[in-house]
Design a protein around this motif. Structure first.
Motif, PDB file in Angstrom:
ATOM      1  N   PRO A  20       0.799  -1.230   0.000  1.00 30.34           N
ATOM      2  CA  PRO A  20       0.000   0.000   0.000  1.00 30.34           C
ATOM      3  C   PRO A  20       0.833   1.283   0.000  1.00 30.34           C
ATOM      4  O   PRO A  20       2.009   1.296   0.365  1.00 30.34           O
ATOM      5  CB  PRO A  20      -0.816  -0.111   1.290  1.00 30.34           C
ATOM      6  N   LEU A  21       0.166   2.345  -0.432  1.00 31.28           N
ATOM      7  CA  LEU A  21       0.728   3.693  -0.422  1.00 31.28           C
ATOM      8  C   LEU A  21      -0.150   4.571   0.468  1.00 31.28           C
ATOM      9  O   LEU A  21      -1.317   4.263   0.703  1.00 31.28           O
ATOM     10  CB  LEU A  21       0.749   4.273  -1.835  1.00 31.28           C
ATOM     11  N   VAL A  22       0.441   5.661   0.934  1.00 31.69           N
ATOM     12  CA  VAL A  22      -0.329   6.612   1.721  1.00 31.69           C
ATOM     13  C   VAL A  22      -0.090   8.021   1.185  1.00 31.69           C
ATOM     14  O   VAL A  22       1.033   8.373   0.822  1.00 31.69           O
ATOM     15  CB  VAL A  22       0.022   6.538   3.226  1.00 31.69           C
ATOM     16  N   ILE A  23      -1.163   8.795   1.086  1.00 33.35           N
ATOM     17  CA  ILE A  23      -1.065  10.215   0.768  1.00 33.35           C
ATOM     18  C   ILE A  23      -1.166  10.980   2.081  1.00 33.35           C
ATOM     19  O   ILE A  23      -2.227  10.997   2.719  1.00 33.35           O
ATOM     20  CB  ILE A  23      -2.179  10.664  -0.188  1.00 33.35           C
ATOM     21  N   ASN A  24      -0.057  11.567   2.497  1.00 29.87           N
ATOM     22  CA  ASN A  24      -0.059  12.403   3.699  1.00 29.87           C
ATOM     23  C   ASN A  24      -0.491  13.812   3.306  1.00 29.87           C
ATOM     24  O   ASN A  24       0.231  14.516   2.596  1.00 29.87           O
ATOM     25  CB  ASN A  24       1.335  12.433   4.336  1.00 29.87           C
ATOM     26  N   LEU A  25      -1.650  14.223   3.783  1.00 23.76           N
ATOM     27  CA  LEU A  25      -2.212  15.503   3.369  1.00 23.76           C
ATOM     28  C   LEU A  25      -1.579  16.694   4.077  1.00 23.76           C
ATOM     29  O   LEU A  25      -1.715  17.833   3.635  1.00 23.76           O
ATOM     30  CB  LEU A  25      -3.729  15.503   3.603  1.00 23.76           C
ATOM     31  N   GLY A  26      -0.913  16.446   5.195  1.00 26.93           N
ATOM     32  CA  GLY A  26      -0.214  17.526   5.884  1.00 26.93           C
ATOM     33  C   GLY A  26      -1.088  18.327   6.828  1.00 26.93           C
ATOM     34  O   GLY A  26      -0.597  19.192   7.558  1.00 26.93           O
ATOM     35  N   GLU A  27      -2.393  18.073   6.821  1.00 26.91           N
ATOM     36  CA  GLU A  27      -3.306  18.749   7.740  1.00 26.91           C
ATOM     37  C   GLU A  27      -4.549  17.885   7.903  1.00 26.91           C
ATOM     38  O   GLU A  27      -4.822  16.990   7.098  1.00 26.91           O
ATOM     39  CB  GLU A  27      -3.700  20.127   7.211  1.00 26.91           C
ATOM     40  N   ASP A  28      -5.300  18.148   8.964  1.00 24.60           N
ATOM     41  CA  ASP A  28      -6.520  17.386   9.211  1.00 24.60           C
ATOM     42  C   ASP A  28      -7.599  17.799   8.218  1.00 24.60           C
ATOM     43  O   ASP A  28      -8.180  18.885   8.325  1.00 24.60           O
ATOM     44  CB  ASP A  28      -7.004  17.611  10.646  1.00 24.60           C
ATOM     45  N   GLN A  29      -7.847  16.932   7.247  1.00 23.50           N
ATOM     46  CA  GLN A  29      -8.830  17.205   6.208  1.00 23.50           C
ATOM     47  C   GLN A  29     -10.178  16.566   6.534  1.00 23.50           C
ATOM     48  O   GLN A  29     -11.230  17.167   6.358  1.00 23.50           O
ATOM     49  CB  GLN A  29      -8.307  16.676   4.870  1.00 23.50           C
ATOM     50  N   ASP A  73      -5.784  12.986   8.359  1.00 22.09           N
ATOM     51  CA  ASP A  73      -4.784  13.594   7.479  1.00 22.09           C
ATOM     52  C   ASP A  73      -4.154  12.632   6.493  1.00 22.09           C
ATOM     53  O   ASP A  73      -3.129  12.931   5.886  1.00 22.09           O
ATOM     54  CB  ASP A  73      -3.683  14.245   8.317  1.00 22.09           C
ATOM     55  N   LYS A  74      -4.763  11.448   6.284  1.00 18.93           N
ATOM     56  CA  LYS A  74      -4.140  10.450   5.407  1.00 18.93           C
ATOM     57  C   LYS A  74      -5.178   9.737   4.557  1.00 18.93           C
ATOM     58  O   LYS A  74      -6.293   9.460   5.014  1.00 18.93           O
ATOM     59  CB  LYS A  74      -3.363   9.420   6.222  1.00 18.93           C
ATOM     60  N   ILE A  75      -4.780   9.443   3.310  1.00 22.06           N
ATOM     61  CA  ILE A  75      -5.561   8.586   2.419  1.00 22.06           C
ATOM     62  C   ILE A  75      -4.678   7.389   2.073  1.00 22.06           C
ATOM     63  O   ILE A  75      -3.562   7.559   1.563  1.00 22.06           O
ATOM     64  CB  ILE A  75      -5.973   9.326   1.133  1.00 22.06           C
ATOM     65  N   ILE A  76      -5.163   6.183   2.345  1.00 16.83           N
ATOM     66  CA  ILE A  76      -4.385   4.962   2.103  1.00 16.83           C
ATOM     67  C   ILE A  76      -4.908   4.287   0.842  1.00 16.83           C
ATOM     68  O   ILE A  76      -6.112   4.089   0.684  1.00 16.83           O
ATOM     69  CB  ILE A  76      -4.486   3.997   3.304  1.00 16.83           C
ATOM     70  N   ILE A  77      -3.987   3.947  -0.062  1.00  8.36           N
ATOM     71  CA  ILE A  77      -4.330   3.273  -1.316  1.00  8.36           C
ATOM     72  C   ILE A  77      -3.714   1.884  -1.296  1.00  8.36           C
ATOM     73  O   ILE A  77      -2.489   1.741  -1.160  1.00  8.36           O
ATOM     74  CB  ILE A  77      -3.825   4.074  -2.530  1.00  8.36           C
ATOM     75  N   PHE A 130      -5.238  14.403  -6.375  1.00  6.78           N
ATOM     76  CA  PHE A 130      -4.541  15.687  -6.292  1.00  6.78           C
ATOM     77  C   PHE A 130      -5.297  16.784  -7.057  1.00  6.78           C
ATOM     78  O   PHE A 130      -5.353  17.930  -6.619  1.00  6.78           O
ATOM     79  CB  PHE A 130      -3.127  15.563  -6.859  1.00  6.78           C
ATOM     80  N   ASP A 131      -5.844  16.435  -8.209  1.00  4.99           N
ATOM     81  CA  ASP A 131      -6.497  17.428  -9.057  1.00  4.99           C
ATOM     82  C   ASP A 131      -7.893  17.802  -8.567  1.00  4.99           C
ATOM     83  O   ASP A 131      -8.387  18.889  -8.864  1.00  4.99           O
ATOM     84  CB  ASP A 131      -6.607  16.910 -10.496  1.00  4.99           C
ATOM     85  N   ASN A 132      -8.535  16.901  -7.839  1.00  4.94           N
ATOM     86  CA  ASN A 132      -9.942  17.106  -7.520  1.00  4.94           C
ATOM     87  C   ASN A 132     -10.263  17.159  -6.029  1.00  4.94           C
ATOM     88  O   ASN A 132     -11.370  17.543  -5.665  1.00  4.94           O
ATOM     89  CB  ASN A 132     -10.786  15.997  -8.168  1.00  4.94           C
ATOM     90  N   TYR A 133      -9.298  16.771  -5.202  1.00  7.03           N
ATOM     91  CA  TYR A 133      -9.560  16.843  -3.761  1.00  7.03           C
ATOM     92  C   TYR A 133      -8.477  17.637  -3.037  1.00  7.03           C
ATOM     93  O   TYR A 133      -8.699  18.769  -2.621  1.00  7.03           O
ATOM     94  CB  TYR A 133      -9.696  15.439  -3.163  1.00  7.03           C
ATOM     95  N   ALA A 134      -7.304  17.055  -2.885  1.00  7.13           N
ATOM     96  CA  ALA A 134      -6.209  17.753  -2.206  1.00  7.13           C
ATOM     97  C   ALA A 134      -4.897  17.060  -2.543  1.00  7.13           C
ATOM     98  O   ALA A 134      -4.866  15.858  -2.808  1.00  7.13           O
ATOM     99  CB  ALA A 134      -6.427  17.773  -0.697  1.00  7.13           C
ATOM    100  N   GLU A 135      -3.810  17.826  -2.504  1.00  8.42           N
ATOM    101  CA  GLU A 135      -2.482  17.266  -2.726  1.00  8.42           C
ATOM    102  C   GLU A 135      -1.853  16.833  -1.403  1.00  8.42           C
ATOM    103  O   GLU A 135      -2.259  17.270  -0.330  1.00  8.42           O
ATOM    104  CB  GLU A 135      -1.570  18.287  -3.403  1.00  8.42           C
ATOM    105  N   GLY A 136      -0.855  15.982  -1.533  1.00 12.03           N
ATOM    106  CA  GLY A 136      -0.113  15.542  -0.361  1.00 12.03           C
ATOM    107  C   GLY A 136       1.169  14.869  -0.785  1.00 12.03           C
ATOM    108  O   GLY A 136       1.502  14.817  -1.971  1.00 12.03           O
ATOM    109  N   ASP A 137       1.886  14.341   0.184  1.00 12.31           N
ATOM    110  CA  ASP A 137       3.114  13.598  -0.087  1.00 12.31           C
ATOM    111  C   ASP A 137       2.794  12.109  -0.136  1.00 12.31           C
ATOM    112  O   ASP A 137       2.171  11.564   0.785  1.00 12.31           O
ATOM    113  CB  ASP A 137       4.152  13.860   1.007  1.00 12.31           C
TER     114      ASP A 137
END
Length: 360
Positions: free
Chosen positions: A259-268, A320-324, A343-350
């Motif tokens: 799995p991968l994780v998108i760290n959004l950097g803030e509480d979304q 603050d995370k989305i797991i794929i 990234f294009d439609n919700y939020a960017e992250g690392d």
């Protein structure tokens, strides 16, 4: 008058002579522009192009540089001295396998649009680059500081998230890089395309545009564009391919998940309404089917990609995370497309490798 365009296209180029030749041609013909973008091209698909297709005909090949003629059913007349508009270079990267730069000259986007449409139909055999908002800013700042230019953003296409909707706006500005990116952040948005004026000694010398999928247009400085934009974007594209590859469970002998994780950097994800917003956005992703397994208090959705049969579980277990989680089949193209869509439609992250967190 010497026809520099014919001489340019009749030459067997190396990468160096091609770059120098493009700058020379740009200086010789008024209002001429160069369009270029790095992209992944599947080797079998490139072979098909070289053999011949309904749109590309190979003219010459030298040192990893392929010159094609575009076979157009309807050719619009081009302005005087616009010769060569129906020719395109595809340049093999010297550093990265299966990464190429597409280069064409012209006074309008006519043939660029046709090439992009042709390549979009070829997906996933052709997969364009993607530049995050932060990477885009870093590229511009690096170009300005390295080359000693002053840059002013003069036109911008941006997306802003308002409620559940993504709003597109076009702005004509005269802002520095920092002020432009500060402005769009305050609008809860991000840039899709930027056009900036290059000034040297307070005099405008070029106009350049760059989009999030790595498409660059310029009327000068192609040598600098190649080194400061094309090469770094090519590197990002290649590193993403390596990072997203071999994550399907079928590619693991033990069928383990990767799995991968998108760290959004803030509480979304701070309330159920945000959960619904994210799910509604994911439901609109093109050429996918989506099943909602859980929507509150946590999110668990299953997503199937019709392009190549890839499938994923997507989880939101913290604010603050989305797991794929790629499933049995998951191509790097499909992983990239999914992340780009978020990234294009919700939020960017690392994007990182997901590691299970244990509470002590």
């Amino acid at each position: 008058m010497i026809n520099y365009m014919d001489s340019f296209f009749n030459q067997y180029h190396t990468e160096d002579t091609l770059i120098k030749g493009i700058d020379s041609v740009l200086n010789s013909y008024k209002n001429l522009k160069v369009y270029s973008f790095p992209t992944y091209i599947d080797p079998l698909y490139l072979r098909k192009l070289k053999i011949g297709s309904d749109y590309f005909r190979l003219i010459s090949e030298n040192d990893g540089i392929f010159l094609f003629e575009l076979l157009l059913s309807e050719r619009k007349s081009e302005p005087k001295n616009g010769e060569g508009i129906n020719k395109v270079f595809i340049v093999e990267s010297k550093l990265h396998e299966n990464i190429y730069t597409v280069i064409l000259l012209g006074r309008s986007r006519l043939h660029l649009s046709k090439i992009l449409a042709y390549f979009n139909k070829a997906y996933p055999k052709v997969s364009l680059s993607f530049i995050t908002h932060k990477k885009l800013e870093n590229l511009l700042v690096h170009f300005r500081d390295k080359e000693g230019f002053d840059l002013n953003i003069i036109r911008a296409t941006s997306h802003s998230r308002i409620g559940k909707k993504i709003m597109t706006s076009i702005s004509w500005t005269e802002l520095s890089i920092e002020r432009a990116f500060e402005w769009v952040a305050n609008e809860n948005g991000w840039f899709q395309n930027l056009t900036f004026r290059v000034n040297k000694s307070s005099m405008p010398t070029a106009e350049i545009s760059i989009s999030r999928n790595g498409i660059i247009r310029s009327n000068r400085y192609f040598k600098l564009i190649f080194s400061d934009f094309i090469l770094p974007i090519s590197n990002v594209t290649y590193e993403n391919i390596k990072f997203f590859s071999k994550r399907a469970r079928l590619e693991d002998p033990d069928r383990n998940v990767h799995p991968l994780v998108i760290n959004l950097g803030e509480d979304q994800f701070i309330n159920p309404e945000e959960n619904h917003k994210f799910i509604d956005i994911m439901k609109t992703m093109k050429a996918t089917s989506l099943s909602v397994i859980h929507g509150n208090p946590y999110i668990h959705i299953s997503l199937f990609d019709y392009y190549d049969g890839s499938s994923f579980d997507v989880w939101v277990l913290s604010a603050d995370k989305i797991i794929i989680v790629p499933q049995l089949k998951a191509s790097f193209q499909a992983i990239k497309r999914l992340i780009n869509y978020v990234f294009d439609n919700y939020a960017e992250g690392d994007v990182k490798e997901y590691e299970v967190e244990f509470n002590e």
